[in-house]
Design an enzyme around this catalytic site. Structure first.
Site, short mmCIF file in Angstrom:
data_model
loop_
_atom_site.label_atom_id
_atom_site.label_comp_id
_atom_site.label_asym_id
_atom_site.label_seq_id
_atom_site.Cartn_x
_atom_site.Cartn_y
_atom_site.Cartn_z
N HIS A 7 0.70 -1.27 -0.11
CA HIS A 7 0.17 0.18 0.06
C HIS A 7 0.77 1.10 -0.07
O HIS A 7 1.93 1.28 0.67
CB HIS A 7 -0.97 0.15 1.29
CG HIS A 7 -1.93 -0.95 1.39
ND1 HIS A 7 -2.98 -0.97 0.94
CD2 HIS A 7 -1.52 -2.22 1.98
CE1 HIS A 7 -3.79 -2.22 1.22
NE2 HIS A 7 -2.81 -2.96 1.81
N HIS B 279 -0.16 -0.38 12.08
CA HIS B 279 0.78 0.55 12.45
C HIS B 279 0.78 1.29 13.66
O HIS B 279 -0.04 1.33 14.33
CB HIS B 279 0.90 1.74 11.08
CG HIS B 279 -0.50 2.21 10.84
ND1 HIS B 279 -1.62 1.46 10.72
CD2 HIS B 279 -0.96 3.55 11.26
CE1 HIS B 279 -2.67 2.35 10.31
NE2 HIS B 279 -2.23 3.37 10.82
N GLU C 99 -3.35 10.81 13.95
CA GLU C 99 -4.48 10.80 12.82
C GLU C 99 -5.73 11.17 13.55
O GLU C 99 -5.91 10.43 14.50
CB GLU C 99 -4.28 9.42 12.30
CG GLU C 99 -2.98 8.86 11.83
CD GLU C 99 -2.83 7.48 11.28
OE1 GLU C 99 -4.18 6.93 11.24
OE2 GLU C 99 -1.86 7.05 11.21
N TYR D 131 -19.96 5.59 4.88
CA TYR D 131 -19.47 4.30 6.18
C TYR D 131 -20.51 4.19 7.17
O TYR D 131 -20.65 5.14 7.79
CB TYR D 131 -18.07 4.65 6.51
CG TYR D 131 -16.98 4.47 5.45
CD1 TYR D 131 -16.41 3.14 5.41
CD2 TYR D 131 -16.76 5.28 4.53
CE1 TYR D 131 -15.29 3.05 4.43
CE2 TYR D 131 -15.87 5.34 3.63
CZ TYR D 131 -15.24 3.95 3.65
OH TYR D 131 -14.11 3.92 2.66
N HIS E 242 -6.15 8.76 16.78
CA HIS E 242 -4.87 7.92 17.20
C HIS E 242 -3.82 8.68 17.21
O HIS E 242 -3.21 9.21 16.44
CB HIS E 242 -4.75 6.86 16.18
CG HIS E 242 -6.04 5.78 15.90
ND1 HIS E 242 -6.48 5.49 14.42
CD2 HIS E 242 -6.79 5.20 16.57
CE1 HIS E 242 -7.30 4.84 14.64
NE2 HIS E 242 -7.83 4.69 15.93
N HIS F 295 -2.90 0.75 15.93
CA HIS F 295 -4.06 0.59 15.38
C HIS F 295 -4.02 -0.03 13.72
O HIS F 295 -2.90 -0.34 13.34
CB HIS F 295 -4.94 1.84 15.21
CG HIS F 295 -4.34 3.06 14.41
ND1 HIS F 295 -3.28 3.62 14.91
CD2 HIS F 295 -4.58 3.42 13.16
CE1 HIS F 295 -2.95 4.70 14.10
NE2 HIS F 295 -3.69 4.73 13.22
FE LIG Z 1 -3.60 4.98 10.82
#
Ligand SMILES: [Fe+2]
Length: 457
Positions: A309, A352, A358, A366, A376, A382
Site C-alpha cells: 500500500h 501501524h 491521525e 460508512y 490515534h 491501530h
Molecule cells: Fe492510521
C-alpha cells in the site's frame, strides 16, 4: 438595500467562481470598479474606499507573500468599540495538558459516533461550534484545533472573523452557503472551503431540508500558517488536487443600513462589536489572499498498482507546512472511492504505530460504528479490526483490482506531528464517545505455525 446585479441574477447553486490556487485574481461586481493602475488612487471609481488586507508579513518570500486590496462602500473601521461576546463560547484555545479543566492528554485510541450538540436546532453556526481536540495554543499562534459545528438557525445579521487561524470547513450534513467579503461560496458535503485569517464570513444552510434541521461538520483550524498544496515530486505536474479545481468566489456586494454584529475570534476568545451597515459591501477586490472551495470528488487519486500500500500522504489535498522540511503541522487528506490493484498484499490497511497523530472523519458512505470520527495519537497502535483481519488472511480477497469504498463514500484524514488532546466536551459532554472501541482488535487470532516459544532451552 442595494444588491449587486451579480447577486440578483444567481442562486447559491449557480454562483460563479475564479478557478485556480495561489494565483492573483481581479474581481468586479460592477464593471470598471477596480482602479486601473495604483492600488490606492486618490479617487477610487464609484467613490469607493480602498482597504488593504495582508495574509503574510510584508517581507515574506514572494512565493508565500499574500495580500489583497478591497474596494468597499465604507472601510471596516467604521464600527463601535469591541466588547466581550455575549453569545455562547465553547471554543478551547489552550490545549496544554496542564489545562485539565478543558482537555485531557491520552494515548488511548478513541472513536466517536456522529457528534451531537445539545439544542443544535436553536443555535446558529457560531454558537454551535464545539472543540473536539487540538494542540498548542491559539494565543501563541502555534498548533491546531479541530471543531464540530451543528446548527439549525442562520446567523442572520452576524459575521465572524478569526484572527487565530484559517478555517477549513468540512461539511458532513447539510449544504452551506458561506458569504464572505470576497463573495459567496456554496459548500455542500464532499466539498471543503477555506476562509483565511481575518476574513469576515456568515454561514447559512441552503438546499432542501426541514425547518431547523441541523447542518453539521468539522472545522480544521491551523494557527501557525496557511494551507498550501503539497509538492508532487515524482508524481509530476498533474494529479491529487489539481490547481484549476480550486474555486474562489466572485465579488458581490450589499449596501444596507441594518445593524450587524461582528464577532472576532482573537486569541481563542470571542469579542464583538456592532456597526450600522453590512460588512459585505466590497464591490470589487484584487489579490492573492482569498477564500476558496474545492470539490473533494475531483481529487485524482494515484494508487497502488503492483504490491503493498502507498502511504496515506498520497491522498494529501492541502497541508500546512512546519519549519521542518517534509513535516507538516497538518496534512489534510481525502479518501474518495478508488481502485486498488495489487498482488500478494494483505489487502486491509496494515497495522501501524505512527510518529504522527491521525484524526479520521467520515463524511459519507460508512455505516455505524465508522460513521463518526476517530483519534490515534503518536505511537498508539491501530489497524484493521478482527473481522477485517480475518478476511485479509482468508485468501478470499482476490489479487488484482478491487474498488475501495462505496459509491460516493468519503473519509478525510487530518494528520499532524503534534499530539492532539481531546476536550472534555468530546470525551464527556458530547455523549458520542464509543467506550469499547479497543474491543474491535481483541479478537485478532494467532495464525502462526511456529513452536510455542523460541526461548526454549
Ligand atoms: Fe492510521
Amino acid at each position: 438595500m442595494t444588491i449587486s446585479s451579480a447577486n440578483a441574477k444567481t442562486g447559491y447553486d449557480q454562483l460563479e467562481y475564479h478557478p485556480g490556487f495561489g494565483g492573483a485574481f481581479r474581481s468586479e461586481s460592477v464593471p470598471n470598479s477596480l482602479p486601473k493602475h495604483a492600488h490606492v488612487p486618490e479617487k477610487v471609481p464609484y467613490g469607493l474606499y480602498t482597504e488593504g488586507m495582508t495574509g503574510s508579513a510584508f517581507t515574506a518570500p514572494r512565493h508565500s507573500n499574500r495580500r489583497s486590496w478591497l474596494y468597499r462602500i465604507r472601510p471596516s473601521v467604521v464600527h463601535n468599540p469591541y466588547e466581550e461576546y455575549s453569545g455562547n463560547n465553547s471554543l478551547v484555545y489552550n490545549f496544554n495538558q496542564d489545562n485539565t479543566d478543558e482537555v485531557k492528554s491520552t494515548p488511548q485510541q478513541l472513536r466517536w459516533d456522529p457528534l451531537k450538540v445539545k439544542g443544535a436546532e436553536n443555535l446558529d453556526f457560531l454558537d454551535s461550534i464545539r472543540t473536539i481536540c487540538g494542540a498548542g495554543n491559539a494565543q501563541l499562534k502555534s498548533g491546531v484545533a479541530i471543531h464540530w459545528y451543528q446548527f439549525g438557525k442562520d446567523m442572520d445579521k452576524k459575521a465572524l472573523y478569526s484572527s487565530d487561524g484559517d478555517f477549513l470547513f468540512l461539511p458532513v450534513k447539510g449544504e452551506l452557503l458561506i458569504q464572505t467579503e470576497y463573495g459567496r461560496m456554496h459548500v455542500p458535503p464532499c466539498h471543503i472551503a477555506v476562509v483565511q485569517r481575518n476574513m469576515k464570513f456568515t454561514v447559512s444552510r441552503v438546499g432542501e431540508h426541514s425547518p431547523n434541521e441541523p447542518a453539521s461538520g468539522y472545522i480544521l483550524e491551523a494557527f501557525n500558517n496557511h494551507f498550501v498544496l503539497p509538492d508532487l515530486g515524482p508524481i509530476g505536474g498533474n494529479g491529487l488536487a489539481n490547481i484549476e479545481d480550486f474555486e474562489t468566489p466572485t465579488a458581490c456586494y450589499e449596501d444596507t443600513d441594518e445593524e450587524w454584529l461582528i464577532v472576532n475570534k482573537y486569541g481563542g476568545k470571542l469579542f464583538q462589536y456592532t456597526q450600522d451597515h453590512s460588512p459585505y459591501d466590497v464591490v470589487s477586490w484584487l489579490g492573492n489572499y482569498v477564500p476558496y472551495r474545492y470539490d473533494l470528488q475531483k481529487f485524482c487519486s494515484v494508487g497502488n498498482i503492483s504490491f503493498d500500500h502507498a502511504d496515506p500522504s498520497l491522498q494529501c489535498v492541502l497541508q500546512v507546512p512546519s519549519d521542518t522540511p517534509g513535516t507538516s503541522i497538518i496534512d489534510f487528506c481525502a479518501f474518495p472511492r478508488r481502485w486498488s490493484a495489487v498482488n500478494d498484499t494483505f489487502r486491509p490497511p496494515w497495522f501501524h504505530r505512527n510518529i504522527v497523530t491521525e484524526f479520521m472523519a467520515t463524511v459519507s458512505g460508512y455505516p455505524s460504528p465508522r460513521d463518526g470520527c476517530n483519534l490515534h495519537n503518536p505511537g498508539s497502535a491501530h489497524g484493521p479490526d478482527s473481522a477485517s483481519t480475518e478476511m485479509g488472511y482468508s485468501g478470499k480477497i482476490p489479487d488484482g483490482p478491487i474498488q475501495v469504498g462505496a459509491e460516493g463514500s468519503m473519509i478525510c484524514l487530518m494528520e499532524t506531528y503534534l499530539p492532539l488532546n481531546p476536550t472534555k466536551w468530546a470525551l464527556e459532554d458530547s455523549g458520542s464517545l464509543q467506550p469499547n472501541y479497543h474491543e474491535q482488535w481483541q479478537g485478532i487470532k494467532r495464525h502462526h505455525t511456529l513452536p510455542a516459544s523460541s526461548y526454549a532451552g
